[in-house]
Scaffold this motif. Structure first.
Motif, PDB file in Angstrom:
ATOM      1  N   TRP A  42       0.841  -1.196   0.000  1.00 38.99           N
ATOM      2  CA  TRP A  42       0.000   0.000   0.000  1.00 38.99           C
ATOM      3  C   TRP A  42       0.877   1.246   0.000  1.00 38.99           C
ATOM      4  O   TRP A  42       1.731   1.414   0.862  1.00 38.99           O
ATOM      5  N   ILE A  43       0.676   2.102  -0.992  1.00 39.76           N
ATOM      6  CA  ILE A  43       1.413   3.352  -1.110  1.00 39.76           C
ATOM      7  C   ILE A  43       0.462   4.506  -0.825  1.00 39.76           C
ATOM      8  O   ILE A  43      -0.634   4.568  -1.404  1.00 39.76           O
ATOM      9  N   TYR A  44       0.878   5.427   0.019  1.00 39.27           N
ATOM     10  CA  TYR A  44      -0.008   6.533   0.400  1.00 39.27           C
ATOM     11  C   TYR A  44       0.113   7.685  -0.593  1.00 39.27           C
ATOM     12  O   TYR A  44       0.761   8.696  -0.342  1.00 39.27           O
ATOM     13  N   THR A  45      -0.499   7.491  -1.741  1.00 37.30           N
ATOM     14  CA  THR A  45      -0.574   8.533  -2.755  1.00 37.30           C
ATOM     15  C   THR A  45      -1.746   9.463  -2.443  1.00 37.30           C
ATOM     16  O   THR A  45      -2.502   9.244  -1.487  1.00 37.30           O
ATOM     17  N   ASP A  46      -1.916  10.480  -3.266  1.00 45.19           N
ATOM     18  CA  ASP A  46      -3.054  11.387  -3.090  1.00 45.19           C
ATOM     19  C   ASP A  46      -4.374  10.623  -3.196  1.00 45.19           C
ATOM     20  O   ASP A  46      -5.319  10.877  -2.436  1.00 45.19           O
ATOM     21  N   SER A  47      -4.440   9.688  -4.146  1.00 42.03           N
ATOM     22  CA  SER A  47      -5.684   8.928  -4.311  1.00 42.03           C
ATOM     23  C   SER A  47      -5.941   8.033  -3.097  1.00 42.03           C
ATOM     24  O   SER A  47      -7.084   7.839  -2.680  1.00 42.03           O
ATOM     25  N   ALA A  48      -4.868   7.473  -2.516  1.00 40.98           N
ATOM     26  CA  ALA A  48      -5.025   6.669  -1.303  1.00 40.98           C
ATOM     27  C   ALA A  48      -5.514   7.535  -0.150  1.00 40.98           C
ATOM     28  O   ALA A  48      -6.335   7.095   0.670  1.00 40.98           O
ATOM     29  N   GLY A  49      -5.016   8.763  -0.096  1.00 42.01           N
ATOM     30  CA  GLY A  49      -5.475   9.682   0.934  1.00 42.01           C
ATOM     31  C   GLY A  49      -6.948  10.011   0.781  1.00 42.01           C
ATOM     32  O   GLY A  49      -7.698  10.083   1.765  1.00 42.01           O
ATOM     33  N   ARG A  50      -7.379  10.189  -0.464  1.00 38.37           N
ATOM     34  CA  ARG A  50      -8.805  10.467  -0.699  1.00 38.37           C
ATOM     35  C   ARG A  50      -9.661   9.266  -0.328  1.00 38.37           C
ATOM     36  O   ARG A  50     -10.767   9.413   0.196  1.00 38.37           O
ATOM     37  N   MET A  51      -9.146   8.051  -0.587  1.00 39.58           N
ATOM     38  CA  MET A  51      -9.874   6.855  -0.197  1.00 39.58           C
ATOM     39  C   MET A  51     -10.026   6.795   1.316  1.00 39.58           C
ATOM     40  O   MET A  51     -11.109   6.472   1.834  1.00 39.58           O
ATOM     41  N   ALA A  52      -8.957   7.113   2.034  1.00 37.35           N
ATOM     42  CA  ALA A  52      -9.027   7.119   3.498  1.00 37.35           C
ATOM     43  C   ALA A  52     -10.028   8.154   3.993  1.00 37.35           C
ATOM     44  O   ALA A  52     -10.780   7.911   4.949  1.00 37.35           O
ATOM     45  N   GLU A  53     -10.064   9.299   3.323  1.00 41.86           N
ATOM     46  CA  GLU A  53     -11.031  10.338   3.698  1.00 41.86           C
ATOM     47  C   GLU A  53     -12.466   9.858   3.479  1.00 41.86           C
ATOM     48  O   GLU A  53     -13.349  10.118   4.311  1.00 41.86           O
ATOM     49  N   ARG A  54     -12.707   9.151   2.366  1.00 40.01           N
ATOM     50  CA  ARG A  54     -14.058   8.648   2.093  1.00 40.01           C
ATOM     51  C   ARG A  54     -14.469   7.615   3.142  1.00 40.01           C
ATOM     52  O   ARG A  54     -15.606   7.617   3.615  1.00 40.01           O
ATOM     53  N   ILE A  55     -13.532   6.739   3.501  1.00 40.19           N
ATOM     54  CA  ILE A  55     -13.839   5.731   4.511  1.00 40.19           C
ATOM     55  C   ILE A  55     -14.126   6.392   5.850  1.00 40.19           C
ATOM     56  O   ILE A  55     -15.076   6.020   6.564  1.00 40.19           O
ATOM     57  N   ALA A  56     -13.307   7.375   6.204  1.00 42.45           N
ATOM     58  CA  ALA A  56     -13.510   8.072   7.469  1.00 42.45           C
ATOM     59  C   ALA A  56     -14.872   8.754   7.519  1.00 42.45           C
ATOM     60  O   ALA A  56     -15.581   8.707   8.537  1.00 42.45           O
ATOM     61  N   LYS A  57     -15.256   9.359   6.403  1.00 40.15           N
ATOM     62  CA  LYS A  57     -16.545  10.049   6.356  1.00 40.15           C
ATOM     63  C   LYS A  57     -17.709   9.069   6.430  1.00 40.15           C
ATOM     64  O   LYS A  57     -18.687   9.298   7.152  1.00 40.15           O
ATOM     65  N   SER A  58     -17.596   7.954   5.718  1.00 44.63           N
ATOM     66  CA  SER A  58     -18.708   7.001   5.671  1.00 44.63           C
ATOM     67  C   SER A  58     -18.859   6.219   6.965  1.00 44.63           C
ATOM     68  O   SER A  58     -19.944   5.719   7.284  1.00 44.63           O
ATOM     69  N   THR A  59     -17.765   6.086   7.727  1.00 39.27           N
ATOM     70  CA  THR A  59     -17.817   5.325   8.985  1.00 39.27           C
ATOM     71  C   THR A  59     -17.779   6.218  10.216  1.00 39.27           C
ATOM     72  O   THR A  59     -17.755   5.712  11.341  1.00 39.27           O
TER      73      THR A  59
END
Length: 264
Positions: free
Chosen positions: A188-205
């Motif tokens: 897992w590489i923490y790219t900008d897109s990975a950061g956005r995915m983490a943000e979406r997960i945080a928001k949805s949960t």
């Protein structure tokens, strides 16, 4: 090839192409090779958001045979040769849900992007590398080639497994001709897109971004290093592998995953 005593100029005079080089890991690799003295060409479907006056950009859709032929023709007509090819482009855009939800187009697009694009580019650039008995090809695969997540990235994992096998076979064929072929398999590489995915997960949960990142690492079975990789860390590995210091390395897979794969 003579070794350089200065890693910041070790690629001086080399011509390098990085696919998917406008963002994420590809952008970090391109910057690393540029810093090492190479003339760097990047290609992607869309132009980079940031100015790249020091690099050459070629717009192309490498998931098509026409796109790969165009890039090969443009590079060789403009620069006359290619010394370093980093097949970094890759994506997984298929829906989750395993085999039941996947269509032929899901499979075909993923295979074209992650497997056939490198195959076609290699085929286009290898003749002039072999003629000069000099060249390096890097295939960016993934630990999912060995640790697949069937629910979310089934075609991607299968394509990367194919890329891993192809890379080893190609190395056996062309290494005697002076061309080194290597595979880099990141976790897992923490790219900008990975950061956005983490943000979406945080928001949805309704959790924090750090908690979301922890949930992603847990889904991967855990990362002993305790964090994802940074793009620059993968770029540093690629920068070494294409350098004169790595002249005896070929046909090998280099895993950079913070210990995610639990087996030897």
């Amino acid at each position: 090839m003579k070794q350089s005593s200065n890693p910041d100029t070790g690629l001086s005079g080399k011509i390098a192409l990085v696919t998917g080089g406008t963002k994420g890991t590809g952008s970090a690799v391109a910057r690393r090779l540029l810093q090492a003295g190479a003339t760097v060409i990047i290609t992607a479907r869309n132009a980079p958001q940031q100015p790249i006056d020091t690099m050459c950009f070629i717009a192309a859709d490498l998931s098509t045979s026409e796109g790969t032929r165009y890039v090969v023709g443009e590079v060789l007509s403009r620069f006359g040769r290619l010394d370093i090819l980093v097949n970094n482009m890759g994506s997984s855009e298929t829906p989750g849900g395993g085999y039941r939800v996947l269509t032929d187009e899901d499979w075909e697009h993923t295979l074209r992007t992650n497997l056939l694009a490198p195959v076609r580019l290699d085929r286009g650039f290898l003749p002039q590398m072999i003629a000069r008995k000099n060249g390096v090809i890097i295939h960016i695969a993934s630990i999912q080639a060995r640790l697949p997540l069937y629910d979310s990235t089934l075609p991607y994992a299968a394509a990367k497994a194919g890329l891993l096998n192809y890379s080893k076979s190609l190395s056996n064929e062309v290494s005697p001709e002076g061309v080194r072929v290597l595979t880099v398999s990141p976790g897992w590489i923490y790219t900008d897109s990975a950061g956005r995915m983490a943000e979406r997960i945080a928001k949805s949960t309704d959790t924090t971004i750090e908690q979301a990142k922890e949930s992603i690492m847990k889904a991967l079975g855990g990362i002993p290093a305790g964090r994802p990789a940074q793009p620059e860390e993968v770029a540093a590995l690629v920068g070494f592998l294409v350098s004169p210091e790595a002249n005896y390395l070929t046909g090998t897979e280099f895993v950079i995953d913070g210990g995610t794969i639990p087996t030897i």
